[in-house]
Write a protein that holds these residues in place. Structure first.
Motif, PDB file in Angstrom:
ATOM      1  N   ILE A  99     -45.860  -6.440  -2.883  1.00 24.04           N
ATOM      2  CA  ILE A  99     -45.690  -5.102  -3.454  1.00 24.04           C
ATOM      3  C   ILE A  99     -44.215  -4.732  -3.307  1.00 24.04           C
ATOM      4  CG2 ILE A  99     -46.340  -2.669  -3.325  1.00 24.04           C
ATOM      5  CD1 ILE A  99     -48.969  -3.606  -1.939  1.00 24.04           C
ATOM      6  N   VAL A 100     -43.574  -4.389  -4.432  1.00 27.68           N
ATOM      7  CA  VAL A 100     -42.171  -3.988  -4.413  1.00 27.68           C
ATOM      8  C   VAL A 100     -42.095  -2.526  -4.840  1.00 27.68           C
ATOM      9  CG1 VAL A 100     -39.857  -4.410  -5.331  1.00 27.68           C
ATOM     10  CG2 VAL A 100     -41.425  -6.336  -4.949  1.00 27.68           C
ATOM     11  N   VAL A 101     -41.560  -1.675  -3.963  1.00 28.41           N
ATOM     12  CA  VAL A 101     -41.415  -0.245  -4.226  1.00 28.41           C
ATOM     13  C   VAL A 101     -39.931   0.058  -4.361  1.00 28.41           C
ATOM     14  CG1 VAL A 101     -41.806   2.085  -3.336  1.00 28.41           C
ATOM     15  CG2 VAL A 101     -43.480   0.272  -2.859  1.00 28.41           C
ATOM     16  N   ASN A 102     -39.521   0.554  -5.541  1.00 28.54           N
ATOM     17  CA  ASN A 102     -38.130   0.893  -5.779  1.00 28.54           C
ATOM     18  C   ASN A 102     -38.005   2.407  -5.842  1.00 28.54           C
ATOM     19  OD1 ASN A 102     -35.657   1.572  -7.209  1.00 28.54           O
ATOM     20  ND2 ASN A 102     -35.439  -0.625  -7.538  1.00 28.54           N
ATOM     21  N   GLN A 103     -37.423   2.987  -4.801  1.00 22.27           N
ATOM     22  CA  GLN A 103     -37.283   4.442  -4.743  1.00 22.27           C
ATOM     23  C   GLN A 103     -36.318   4.966  -5.792  1.00 22.27           C
ATOM     24  OE1 GLN A 103     -36.440   4.366  -0.404  1.00 22.27           O
ATOM     25  NE2 GLN A 103     -37.922   6.038  -0.291  1.00 22.27           N
ATOM     26  N   ASN A 104     -35.296   4.201  -6.150  1.00 23.75           N
ATOM     27  CA  ASN A 104     -34.332   4.642  -7.167  1.00 23.75           C
ATOM     28  C   ASN A 104     -34.988   4.824  -8.523  1.00 23.75           C
ATOM     29  OD1 ASN A 104     -32.016   4.844  -5.587  1.00 23.75           O
ATOM     30  ND2 ASN A 104     -31.466   2.710  -5.903  1.00 23.75           N
ATOM     31  N   SER A 105     -35.776   3.846  -8.938  1.00 26.50           N
ATOM     32  CA  SER A 105     -36.387   3.906 -10.266  1.00 26.50           C
ATOM     33  C   SER A 105     -37.738   4.610 -10.256  1.00 26.50           C
ATOM     34  CB  SER A 105     -36.559   2.490 -10.832  1.00 26.50           C
ATOM     35  OG  SER A 105     -37.490   1.755 -10.053  1.00 26.50           O
ATOM     36  N   GLY A 106     -38.311   4.824  -9.071  1.00 24.23           N
ATOM     37  CA  GLY A 106     -39.613   5.477  -8.987  1.00 24.23           C
ATOM     38  C   GLY A 106     -40.746   4.568  -9.427  1.00 24.23           C
ATOM     39  N   THR A 107     -40.598   3.257  -9.197  1.00 22.02           N
ATOM     40  CA  THR A 107     -41.606   2.308  -9.646  1.00 22.02           C
ATOM     41  C   THR A 107     -42.122   1.471  -8.490  1.00 22.02           C
ATOM     42  OG1 THR A 107     -39.957   0.586 -10.103  1.00 22.02           O
ATOM     43  CG2 THR A 107     -40.538   2.078 -11.919  1.00 22.02           C
ATOM     44  N   TYR A 108     -43.315   0.927  -8.691  1.00 28.40           N
ATOM     45  CA  TYR A 108     -43.778  -0.126  -7.803  1.00 28.40           C
ATOM     46  C   TYR A 108     -44.474  -1.189  -8.616  1.00 28.40           C
ATOM     47  CZ  TYR A 108     -48.130   2.729  -7.402  1.00 28.40           C
ATOM     48  OH  TYR A 108     -49.248   3.475  -7.633  1.00 28.40           O
ATOM     49  N   ASN A 109     -44.322  -2.429  -8.150  1.00 27.86           N
ATOM     50  CA  ASN A 109     -44.830  -3.599  -8.849  1.00 27.86           C
ATOM     51  C   ASN A 109     -45.671  -4.401  -7.862  1.00 27.86           C
ATOM     52  OD1 ASN A 109     -45.117  -5.537 -10.876  1.00 27.86           O
ATOM     53  ND2 ASN A 109     -43.281  -6.633 -10.221  1.00 27.86           N
ATOM     54  N   VAL A 110     -46.861  -4.825  -8.285  1.00 28.32           N
ATOM     55  CA  VAL A 110     -47.777  -5.527  -7.393  1.00 28.32           C
ATOM     56  C   VAL A 110     -48.127  -6.877  -8.005  1.00 28.32           C
ATOM     57  CG1 VAL A 110     -49.965  -5.391  -6.154  1.00 28.32           C
ATOM     58  CG2 VAL A 110     -48.723  -3.288  -6.703  1.00 28.32           C
ATOM     59  N   ASN A 111     -48.043  -7.932  -7.207  1.00 31.11           N
ATOM     60  CA  ASN A 111     -48.385  -9.282  -7.640  1.00 31.11           C
ATOM     61  C   ASN A 111     -49.325  -9.927  -6.643  1.00 31.11           C
ATOM     62  OD1 ASN A 111     -46.589  -9.735 -10.025  1.00 31.11           O
ATOM     63  ND2 ASN A 111     -45.044  -9.209  -8.497  1.00 31.11           N
ATOM     64  N   SER A 112     -50.116 -10.858  -7.126  1.00 30.18           N
ATOM     65  CA  SER A 112     -51.027 -11.613  -6.285  1.00 30.18           C
ATOM     66  C   SER A 112     -51.317 -12.934  -6.971  1.00 30.18           C
ATOM     67  CB  SER A 112     -52.307 -10.807  -6.048  1.00 30.18           C
ATOM     68  OG  SER A 112     -52.704 -10.894  -4.704  1.00 30.18           O
ATOM     69  N   ASP A 113     -52.425 -13.566  -6.628  1.00 29.40           N
ATOM     70  CA  ASP A 113     -52.795 -14.815  -7.280  1.00 29.40           C
ATOM     71  C   ASP A 113     -54.287 -14.822  -7.576  1.00 29.40           C
ATOM     72  OD1 ASP A 113     -54.156 -15.548  -4.886  1.00 29.40           O
ATOM     73  OD2 ASP A 113     -52.369 -16.532  -4.115  1.00 29.40           O
ATOM     74  N   GLU A 114     -54.775 -15.920  -8.144  1.00 29.18           N
ATOM     75  CA  GLU A 114     -56.181 -16.010  -8.550  1.00 29.18           C
ATOM     76  C   GLU A 114     -57.137 -15.924  -7.367  1.00 29.18           C
ATOM     77  OE1 GLU A 114     -56.861 -19.431 -10.982  1.00 29.18           O
ATOM     78  OE2 GLU A 114     -55.292 -18.871 -12.403  1.00 29.18           O
ATOM     79  N   LYS A 115     -56.733 -16.447  -6.228  1.00 35.05           N
ATOM     80  CA  LYS A 115     -57.606 -16.447  -5.055  1.00 35.05           C
ATOM     81  C   LYS A 115     -57.806 -15.040  -4.493  1.00 35.05           C
ATOM     82  CE  LYS A 115     -56.251 -21.076  -3.685  1.00 35.05           C
ATOM     83  NZ  LYS A 115     -55.519 -21.857  -2.713  1.00 35.05           N
TER      84      LYS A 115
END
Length: 161
Positions: free
Chosen positions: A131-147
């Motif tokens: 999980i990447v939270v960017n306070q400057n842009s006001g965004t968060y991005n979440v990644n995982s895998d099939e398992k």
């Protein structure tokens, strides 16, 4: 000043006086402290608590702070029960994971391994391996895998009632 005294001075500087690019005060408390001036790191262990500004906090069993040549912090890496309180765009988040990294220059938190981000006001929850939270842009991005795919949980109001 001998090498040990310089290490203590660097540690005290790190713990009491360093600031982010936005000149917010950072306060670090822990059970023990170690500094290596050659590697430009400070290591805090045992009940580490870092407070930045009015809301942001980081908690862990261990935090290593990496410095640039001007002794400004460039990265904090928290491990062992790593968790954080993060303010972003008038919202508040609680995050936790195996490793939590904070980069002051970009105001970015990265949670890796068993990541969980909880939006306090709306009770939204997201889970993922990164999980990447960017306070400057006001965004968060979440990644995982099939398992272990990304999971997003939220409540909706029933307007019919």
């Amino acid at each position: 000043m001998d090498r040990a005294a310089k290490a203590v001075a660097l540690g005290l500087f790190a713990a009491l006086n360093f600031t982010t690019l936005h000149a917010e005060q950072v306060e670090i408390t822990s059970n023990s402290f170690f500094a290596d001036e050659n590697k430009q790191i400070s290591e805090f262990t045992g009940n580490v608590h870092i407070k930045k500004g009015a809301y942001d906090e980081l908690f862990a069993n261990k935090v290593i702070v990496y410095f640039d040549t001007k002794r400004q912090p460039i990265k904090y890496v928290a491990t062992g029960n790593a968790r954080a309180k993060i303010a972003m765009k008038d919202k508040h988040y609680d995050g936790k994971g195996d490793t939590l990294t904070y980069e002051p220059a970009t105001q970015t938190y990265t949670v890796t391994g068993n990541g969980h981000l909880h939006e306090v006001e709306t009770d939204k929850n997201v889970y993922g391996e990164k999980i990447v939270v960017n306070q400057n842009s006001g965004t968060y991005n979440v990644n995982s895998d099939e398992k272990k795919p990304v999971k997003f949980i939220f409540q909706i109001e029933d307007k019919a009632k």
